[in-house]
Motif scaffolding. Structure first.
Motif, PDB file in Angstrom:
ATOM      1  N   ALA A 105      31.917  16.117   2.133  1.00 21.76           N
ATOM      2  CA  ALA A 105      32.904  17.187   2.139  1.00 21.76           C
ATOM      3  C   ALA A 105      33.579  17.280   0.766  1.00 21.76           C
ATOM      4  N   VAL A 106      33.972  18.496   0.405  1.00 19.34           N
ATOM      5  CA  VAL A 106      34.651  18.733  -0.869  1.00 19.34           C
ATOM      6  C   VAL A 106      36.145  18.561  -0.657  1.00 19.34           C
ATOM      7  N   PRO A 107      36.794  17.589  -1.334  1.00 25.91           N
ATOM      8  CA  PRO A 107      38.240  17.418  -1.172  1.00 25.91           C
ATOM      9  C   PRO A 107      38.999  18.569  -1.835  1.00 25.91           C
ATOM     10  N   THR A 108      39.993  19.072  -1.141  1.00 25.72           N
ATOM     11  CA  THR A 108      40.761  20.203  -1.661  1.00 25.72           C
ATOM     12  C   THR A 108      42.237  20.019  -1.358  1.00 25.72           C
ATOM     13  N   ASN A 109      43.051  20.800  -2.039  1.00 24.65           N
ATOM     14  CA  ASN A 109      44.421  21.091  -1.630  1.00 24.65           C
ATOM     15  C   ASN A 109      44.469  22.572  -1.311  1.00 24.65           C
ATOM     16  N   ALA A 110      45.283  22.921  -0.350  1.00 23.11           N
ATOM     17  CA  ALA A 110      45.445  24.318   0.037  1.00 23.11           C
ATOM     18  C   ALA A 110      46.907  24.575   0.310  1.00 23.11           C
ATOM     19  N   GLY A 111      47.248  25.840   0.431  1.00 22.66           N
ATOM     20  CA  GLY A 111      48.638  26.158   0.732  1.00 22.66           C
ATOM     21  C   GLY A 111      48.891  27.643   0.747  1.00 22.66           C
ATOM     22  N   HIS A 112      50.153  27.974   0.863  1.00 21.67           N
ATOM     23  CA  HIS A 112      50.581  29.358   0.946  1.00 21.67           C
ATOM     24  C   HIS A 112      51.826  29.581   0.094  1.00 21.67           C
ATOM     25  N   ASP A 165      53.671   0.836   4.037  1.00 25.14           N
ATOM     26  CA  ASP A 165      54.643   1.737   3.416  1.00 25.14           C
ATOM     27  C   ASP A 165      53.893   2.979   2.943  1.00 25.14           C
ATOM     28  N   TRP A 166      54.060   4.087   3.621  1.00 25.03           N
ATOM     29  CA  TRP A 166      53.276   5.283   3.294  1.00 25.03           C
ATOM     30  C   TRP A 166      53.564   5.800   1.896  1.00 25.03           C
ATOM     31  N   ARG A 167      54.776   5.571   1.385  1.00 25.17           N
ATOM     32  CA  ARG A 167      55.102   6.036   0.032  1.00 25.17           C
ATOM     33  C   ARG A 167      54.226   5.349  -1.006  1.00 25.17           C
ATOM     34  N   GLN A 168      54.029   4.057  -0.838  1.00 24.73           N
ATOM     35  CA  GLN A 168      53.151   3.327  -1.751  1.00 24.73           C
ATOM     36  C   GLN A 168      51.696   3.733  -1.548  1.00 24.73           C
ATOM     37  N   ALA A 169      51.312   3.978  -0.304  1.00 22.50           N
ATOM     38  CA  ALA A 169      49.923   4.304  -0.004  1.00 22.50           C
ATOM     39  C   ALA A 169      49.487   5.613  -0.680  1.00 22.50           C
ATOM     40  N   VAL A 170      50.386   6.588  -0.780  1.00 25.14           N
ATOM     41  CA  VAL A 170      50.011   7.891  -1.343  1.00 25.14           C
ATOM     42  C   VAL A 170      50.385   8.041  -2.817  1.00 25.14           C
ATOM     43  N   ALA A 171      50.945   7.007  -3.419  1.00 21.78           N
ATOM     44  CA  ALA A 171      51.490   7.143  -4.771  1.00 21.78           C
ATOM     45  C   ALA A 171      50.478   7.686  -5.769  1.00 21.78           C
ATOM     46  N   GLN A 172      49.248   7.164  -5.764  1.00 18.05           N
ATOM     47  CA  GLN A 172      48.246   7.634  -6.714  1.00 18.05           C
ATOM     48  C   GLN A 172      47.567   8.912  -6.257  1.00 18.05           C
ATOM     49  N   ALA A 173      47.355   9.055  -4.948  1.00 16.81           N
ATOM     50  CA  ALA A 173      46.629  10.206  -4.427  1.00 16.81           C
ATOM     51  C   ALA A 173      47.394  11.515  -4.573  1.00 16.81           C
ATOM     52  N   THR A 174      48.702  11.439  -4.804  1.00 17.64           N
ATOM     53  CA  THR A 174      49.510  12.654  -4.906  1.00 17.64           C
ATOM     54  C   THR A 174      49.822  13.038  -6.358  1.00 17.64           C
ATOM     55  N   VAL A 175      49.064  12.488  -7.299  1.00 16.15           N
ATOM     56  CA  VAL A 175      49.232  12.842  -8.714  1.00 16.15           C
ATOM     57  C   VAL A 175      48.123  13.820  -9.119  1.00 16.15           C
ATOM     58  N   ALA A 232      49.351  17.366  -2.658  1.00 15.71           N
ATOM     59  CA  ALA A 232      49.462  16.817  -1.309  1.00 15.71           C
ATOM     60  C   ALA A 232      48.308  15.851  -1.054  1.00 15.71           C
ATOM     61  N   SER A 233      48.411  15.093   0.043  1.00 15.70           N
ATOM     62  CA  SER A 233      47.367  14.119   0.339  1.00 15.70           C
ATOM     63  C   SER A 233      47.365  13.797   1.825  1.00 15.70           C
ATOM     64  N   ASP A 234      46.237  13.307   2.310  1.00 11.19           N
ATOM     65  CA  ASP A 234      46.172  12.734   3.654  1.00 11.19           C
ATOM     66  C   ASP A 234      45.235  11.538   3.634  1.00 11.19           C
ATOM     67  N   MET A 235      45.461  10.613   4.552  1.00 13.72           N
ATOM     68  CA  MET A 235      44.658   9.391   4.611  1.00 13.72           C
ATOM     69  C   MET A 235      44.990   8.644   5.892  1.00 13.72           C
TER      70      MET A 235
END
Length: 425
Positions: free
Chosen positions: A259-266, A412-422, A402-405
């Motif tokens: 699958a192609v990773p993406t960000n989406a939004g409105h 600690d979710w803040r640490q878990a997403v720290a790199q993925a949300t840059v 944004a990120s999901d995992m």
């Protein structure tokens, strides 16, 4: 609970209203750049924050956004001739450039200087990310143009469209930042028992305020001590970012590619008090992996508009009950409405043009909605006090995504997403 008075404050966007004054401090998406495809192309009507405007691209390719009505006798400049570096009114020939200056007045004597004293309202515009942006606020307060990652992505990696929603912008934003509804409204496969009801339908929400708005984490128990974390980003006044992915088409031999990773939004942009422009964007977050072939056509169909090229036309409307299919609802999906975005539009419009929020009963999964209303009220007060509203400085959100995992319980979710949300683009 939101009072009647607060509801009035946050939903009224016309000139001189508290919310309208606050929104005018931001750059507003006005239309797609593709809606003005070339120099001297036909003009386009645009309505933003209750103001009737017309957009045109002049002979040099510059975009103008000016008041729709000619200051002579108030005929619509949408009917105008786009020619030789200006838009000419068909009634008496008055002609205006992209800055709103009257550059020709052929129905007055050649020696007259009257045209030099005539100027119509014109707003600064910029093009970025396939969108024409307008700034409608005080000139001395004009901020930098927004600079989110999707606007920097190459054309092979990005997609943006626009549609019309018949509802106030606040309830459309609230629909987008309500994560709990996805378990129900967007349950599109009733036969898949591994999804619905096995993933917790009551997520735990945590909201973290930021200089640009807020982030909110949706945490769902999916069994085996695993937690599905989805971190959304909200940039004031109407930008939402969320993680997503596109399933690539079958490759050679019938195998499936990753699958192609993406960000989406409105971006939910107020047309007036009771109508909203919904700009839908998506981009591939890996610079090495573009969108799969045919994705744009699929995305357009999901918007309930048919195929690419139909512009803002929608087929699913209140007048035809959003084409709800009761047999589909009974056997295939939870709503009976085809397409995720069409499902959102239907329920938001079903509330009426402006939701009577004093009648609501909010629960624990409405924390993001509650936070948003609070920020709107704070923003109104801040602008009234002469301060800058949140989210006008692109430096505060330029590197955010944004990120999901899936994380383990107790992480600690803040640490878990720290790199993925840059941002990487």
């Amino acid at each position: 609970m939101t009072t009647r008075e607060e509801n009035e404050l946050i939903t009224r966007v016309g000139p001189g209203t508290p919310m309208g004054n606050a929104l005018r401090r931001y750059w507003m998406p006005a239309l797609l750049a593709s809606e003005l495809p070339g120099p001297d192309c036909p003009p386009v009507r645009v309505k933003l924050l209750g103001e009737e405007l017309v957009a045109f691209r002049d002979t040099a390719g510059r975009v103008g956004l000016i008041e729709e009505f000619c200051p002579h006798r108030l005929a619509s400049l949408f009917l105008g001739r786009n020619e030789e570096h200006g838009l000419r009114c068909v009634y008496h020939g008055w002609k205006f450039d992209v800055a709103g200056a009257c550059v020709d007045m052929p129905n007055e004597p050649a020696a007259s200087s009257f045209k030099d004293r005539i100027h119509t309202t014109a707003y600064p515009v910029e093009e970025k990310g396939g969108v024409v942006w307008a700034y409608m606020g005080p000139p001395e307060k004009k901020p930098e143009l927004p600079d989110q990652e999707w606007m920097r992505a190459p054309a092979t990696h990005s997609f943006v469209s626009v549609t019309h929603e018949f509802a106030n912008f606040v309830q459309t934003v609230e629909g987008g930042i309500d994560t709990a509804h996805s378990s129900f409204l967007h349950n599109n496969n009733l036969s898949d028992k591994t999804g619905f009801r096995q993933i917790a339908t009551a997520p735990r929400l945590e909201v973290v305020k930021t200089p640009y708005g807020f982030q909110y984490a949706s945490l769902r128990d999916i069994g085996n001590d695993d937690i599905y974390l989805r971190l959304y980003t909200f940039v004031m006044p109407f930008h939402q970012m969320r993680a997503s992915q596109i399933q690539a088409s079958a490759g050679e031999g019938g195998g499936r590619r990753a699958a192609v990773p993406t960000n989406a939004g409105h971006m939910w942009v107020p047309i007036d008090d009771e109508n909203t422009l919904v700009f839908n964007w998506m981009y591939a977050t890996d610079p090495e992996i573009p969108f799969p072939e045919g994705h744009v056509e699929k995305a357009e169909t999901n918007l309930g508009r048919g195929q690419t090229g139909e512009g803002r036309i929608r087929h699913r409307l209140r007048a035809n009950d959003w084409l709800v299919d009761r047999e589909m609802q009974r056997t295939e999906n939870f709503s009976g409405i085809f397409g995720v975005n069409s499902q959102d539009l239907a329920v938001q419009e079903s509330m009426g043009a402006i939701v009577p929020r004093w009648r609501e009963h909010l629960g624990s999964t409405d924390l993001a909605v509650i936070a948003y209303r609070g920020i709107l009220m704070d923003t109104i007060k801040s602008v009234q006090a002469g301060n800058d509203p949140p989210g006008v400085d692109p430096d505060t959100y330029r590197k955010v995504r944004a990120s999901d995992m899936v994380i383990k319980r107790g992480t600690d979710w803040r640490q878990a997403v720290a790199q993925a949300t840059v941002a990487q683009i």
